[in-house]
Design a protein around this motif. Structure first.
Motif, short mmCIF file in Angstrom:
data_model
loop_
_atom_site.label_atom_id
_atom_site.label_comp_id
_atom_site.label_asym_id
_atom_site.label_seq_id
_atom_site.Cartn_x
_atom_site.Cartn_y
_atom_site.Cartn_z
N GLY A 94 0.82 -1.21 0.00
CA GLY A 94 0.00 0.00 0.00
C GLY A 94 0.85 1.25 0.00
N ASP A 95 1.90 1.28 -0.81
CA ASP A 95 2.81 2.42 -0.85
C ASP A 95 2.06 3.71 -1.17
OD1 ASP A 95 5.40 3.71 -1.02
OD2 ASP A 95 5.06 3.77 -3.18
N TYR A 96 2.36 4.76 -0.44
CA TYR A 96 1.72 6.06 -0.66
C TYR A 96 2.76 7.13 -0.42
CZ TYR A 96 -1.23 10.15 -0.03
OH TYR A 96 -1.79 11.40 -0.15
N LYS A 97 2.82 8.12 -1.31
CA LYS A 97 3.80 9.18 -1.13
C LYS A 97 3.31 10.46 -1.78
CE LYS A 97 6.30 7.79 -5.33
NZ LYS A 97 7.60 7.36 -5.88
N ALA A 98 3.84 11.56 -1.28
CA ALA A 98 3.54 12.86 -1.88
C ALA A 98 4.30 12.97 -3.19
CB ALA A 98 3.94 13.98 -0.93
N LEU A 99 3.75 13.74 -4.13
CA LEU A 99 4.35 13.87 -5.46
C LEU A 99 4.68 15.33 -5.74
CD1 LEU A 99 1.72 11.65 -7.28
CD2 LEU A 99 4.02 10.94 -6.64
N PRO A 100 5.78 15.60 -6.43
CA PRO A 100 6.11 16.99 -6.77
C PRO A 100 5.20 17.51 -7.87
CG PRO A 100 7.71 15.51 -7.76
CD PRO A 100 6.82 14.66 -6.89
N SER A 101 4.82 18.78 -7.79
CA SER A 101 3.94 19.36 -8.79
C SER A 101 4.72 19.62 -10.08
CB SER A 101 3.36 20.68 -8.27
OG SER A 101 4.28 21.73 -8.45
N PRO A 102 4.03 19.79 -11.20
CA PRO A 102 4.73 20.02 -12.48
C PRO A 102 5.45 21.35 -12.55
CG PRO A 102 2.36 20.28 -12.75
CD PRO A 102 2.58 19.72 -11.38
N TRP A 103 5.22 22.23 -11.59
CA TRP A 103 5.90 23.53 -11.59
C TRP A 103 7.28 23.46 -10.97
CZ3 TRP A 103 0.68 22.92 -10.90
CH2 TRP A 103 -0.15 23.55 -11.85
N ARG A 104 7.63 22.31 -10.40
CA ARG A 104 8.99 22.14 -9.89
C ARG A 104 9.94 22.02 -11.07
NH1 ARG A 104 8.99 23.47 -4.51
NH2 ARG A 104 7.35 22.36 -3.40
N GLN A 105 11.01 22.80 -11.04
CA GLN A 105 11.92 22.85 -12.18
C GLN A 105 12.58 21.50 -12.47
OE1 GLN A 105 12.44 25.45 -14.32
NE2 GLN A 105 10.73 26.39 -13.23
N LYS A 106 12.76 20.68 -11.44
CA LYS A 106 13.48 19.43 -11.61
C LYS A 106 12.61 18.34 -12.23
CE LYS A 106 16.71 20.19 -7.79
NZ LYS A 106 17.24 19.66 -6.50
N VAL A 107 11.32 18.56 -12.29
CA VAL A 107 10.42 17.55 -12.84
C VAL A 107 10.42 17.65 -14.36
CG1 VAL A 107 8.05 16.73 -12.96
CG2 VAL A 107 8.98 17.53 -10.79
N VAL A 108 10.84 16.59 -15.02
CA VAL A 108 10.83 16.55 -16.49
C VAL A 108 9.99 15.35 -16.91
CG1 VAL A 108 12.22 16.32 -18.57
CG2 VAL A 108 13.11 17.60 -16.61
#
Length: 253
Positions: A94-108
């Motif tokens: 049941g893994d659950y984690k917060a995710l970075p939004s697309p406005w984070r520069q490091k997210v490609v």
């Protein structure tokens, strides 16, 4: 007697290891891929608002979530979490984690990731890969209407909130800031989902193209039809959130 003890010891060791493993599983996660009970709460998705606002340099609101705003966040999470993003062994816990939004520069965004995961994971037959793709697309189509129905209600209430602030007596600067911040949060969450849907359509198409050249099958037509249906819905959402301070959603890939 010593010989009997030596025979019993391996059995006891195996039993102890099994009990220990069961105990660790019980502590690590829920049954059948569900998020464990101690991870669930009414506001378990509240972090979405803080994530989107902080990612564009804004402050999150300190107001409590309304029922509609809580539902918006609950419906947004499964559309934000990338499909096949959890390894099979993690989903068991049941893994659950917060995710970075697309406005984070490091997210490609990598449109090939879903398809490569789908193709590389062990399957009993190529048809099961098509079945997985079809299931993932159909799940998004099923989630589309409930989420945007919730978004329509939230944005409509935010318009009324915005209009009401001019008539609120003795409205403090802090109250105004929190009200504006909450409207920004809600708008950004809707934009986040819109961008994720655009990315999923792109990923699904890439995956289907690779499946067709690697293992042609009649199921490809069903997958293509569903992807087209999702693409049409995504291109014409029933509500469009306004970007705060002119920040528009940018889709990469």
């Amino acid at each position: 007697m010593p010989e009997s003890i030596r025979q019993i010891r391996p059995v006891l060791s195996a039993v102890l290891l099994a009990l220990l493993g069961a105990g660790l599983c019980a502590c690590s996660g829920g049954d059948f891929g569900r998020t464990r009970a101690d991870m669930r709460s009414d506001d378990m998705h509240r972090w979405l608002g803080a994530e989107v606002t902080s990612s564009v340099g804004l402050q999150p609101s300190q107001f409590q979530l309304t029922d509609e705003e809580r539902q918006l966040r609950d419906l947004a999470y499964p559309m934000i979490e990338p499909p096949l993003s959890r390894p099979a062994w993690k989903s068991v816990f049941g893994d659950y984690k917060a995710l970075p939004s697309p406005w984070r520069q490091k997210v490609v965004f990598d449109r090939t990731m879903y398809g490569r995961t789908l193709i590389d994971e062990p399957h009993r037959s190529h048809s099961s890969r098509y079945a997985q793709l079809i299931e993932d697309v159909r799940n998004d189509i099923t989630r589309f209407e409930p989420f945007f129905a919730s978004a329509i209600r939230v944005i409509d209430l935010d318009r009324k909130r915005d209009a009401s602030m001019a008539r609120v007596s003795a409205l403090s600067p802090r109250e105004r800031e929190d009200a504006v911040a909450r409207m920004q949060e809600n708008s950004l969450i809707v934009q986040w989902v819109q961008q994720c849907l655009e990315q999923r359509v792109s990923s699904y198409r890439w995956a289907l193209e690779r499946l067709v050249i690697q293992a042609p099958d009649g199921m490809a037509a069903d997958a293509d039809r569903l992807i087209g249906e999702l693409a049409a819905q995504t291109a014409n959402p029933p509500v469009a959130a306004q970007p705060p301070y002119g920040r528009a959603v940018i889709s990469k890939g």
